[in-house]
Write a protein that holds these residues in place. Structure first.
Motif, mmCIF file in Angstrom:
data_model
loop_
_atom_site.group_PDB
_atom_site.id
_atom_site.type_symbol
_atom_site.label_atom_id
_atom_site.label_comp_id
_atom_site.label_asym_id
_atom_site.label_seq_id
_atom_site.Cartn_x
_atom_site.Cartn_y
_atom_site.Cartn_z
ATOM 1 N N ILE A 6 0.861 -1.183 0.000
ATOM 2 C CA ILE A 6 0.000 0.000 0.000
ATOM 3 C C ILE A 6 0.897 1.232 0.000
ATOM 4 N N ARG A 14 -4.403 4.547 4.433
ATOM 5 C CA ARG A 14 -3.582 3.331 4.547
ATOM 6 C C ARG A 14 -4.175 2.399 5.587
ATOM 7 N N GLU A 15 -4.602 2.969 6.707
ATOM 8 C CA GLU A 15 -5.170 2.156 7.779
ATOM 9 C C GLU A 15 -6.486 1.510 7.340
ATOM 10 N N ARG A 18 -5.581 -1.323 5.039
ATOM 11 C CA ARG A 18 -4.965 -2.424 5.793
ATOM 12 C C ARG A 18 -6.022 -3.206 6.570
ATOM 13 N N GLU A 22 -6.927 -7.154 6.065
ATOM 14 C CA GLU A 22 -6.566 -8.095 7.134
ATOM 15 C C GLU A 22 -7.562 -9.236 7.296
ATOM 16 N N TYR A 26 -3.505 -11.998 3.235
ATOM 17 C CA TYR A 26 -2.510 -11.223 2.496
ATOM 18 C C TYR A 26 -1.368 -10.842 3.414
ATOM 19 N N ILE A 28 1.001 -7.826 4.040
ATOM 20 C CA ILE A 28 0.861 -6.406 3.717
ATOM 21 C C ILE A 28 2.083 -5.625 4.172
ATOM 22 N N ASP A 29 2.515 -4.705 3.304
ATOM 23 C CA ASP A 29 3.529 -3.733 3.684
ATOM 24 C C ASP A 29 3.000 -2.374 3.237
ATOM 25 N N GLU A 30 3.583 -1.311 3.782
ATOM 26 C CA GLU A 30 3.087 0.033 3.505
ATOM 27 C C GLU A 30 4.241 0.996 3.266
#
Length: 121
Positions: A6, A14-15, A18, A22, A26, A28-30
């Motif tokens: 993201i 972003r939150e 995410r 969740e 997946y 996930i990285d940001e």
């Protein structure tokens, strides 16, 4: 497990993304901007980038998309551009940059999941 990066300058968005992701399986990285996003995509090697178009300073989303799509090592990475700019010319610029999909803000979590499902098929 599919990996999603993201890249979005607004922490709240972003939150939201995410938290939406969740519920599925997946990794996930940001990243908060295009420069950091471009750096992370090389090491994280995501299956999908959710990429904001308009970000302050450095690289914008279109520039990041072009670089990712132009890198043979990242050719499998799908890119969904996220933007408040919904004019046809904006969509065409995104497609020209190599985006796989173009999602206009504000979007619902259901809409996001539908686009992700389509792109990651």
């Amino acid at each position: 497990m599919k990996k999603i990066l993201i890249v979005e300058d607004q922490e709240e968005i972003r939150e939201l993304i995410r938290v939406t992701l969740e519920f599925d399986d997946y990794q996930i990285d940001e990243a908060p901007n295009g420069d950091e996003g471009l750096s992370k995509v090389s090491s994280f090697k995501p299956d999908l980038m959710l990429l904001d178009v308009m970000m302050p300073g450095g690289l914008n989303g279109l520039q990041v998309c072009q670089r990712v799509k132009g890198d043979p090592a990242l050719k499998r990475t799908k890119v969904v551009l996220l933007t408040a700019r919904g004019q046809e010319a904006d969509k065409q610029a995104g497609i020209k940059a190599g985006a796989d999909e173009y999602l206009i803000k504000p979007f619902s979590p259901m809409e996001l999941m539908k686009v992700i499902g389509k792109v990651l098929r």
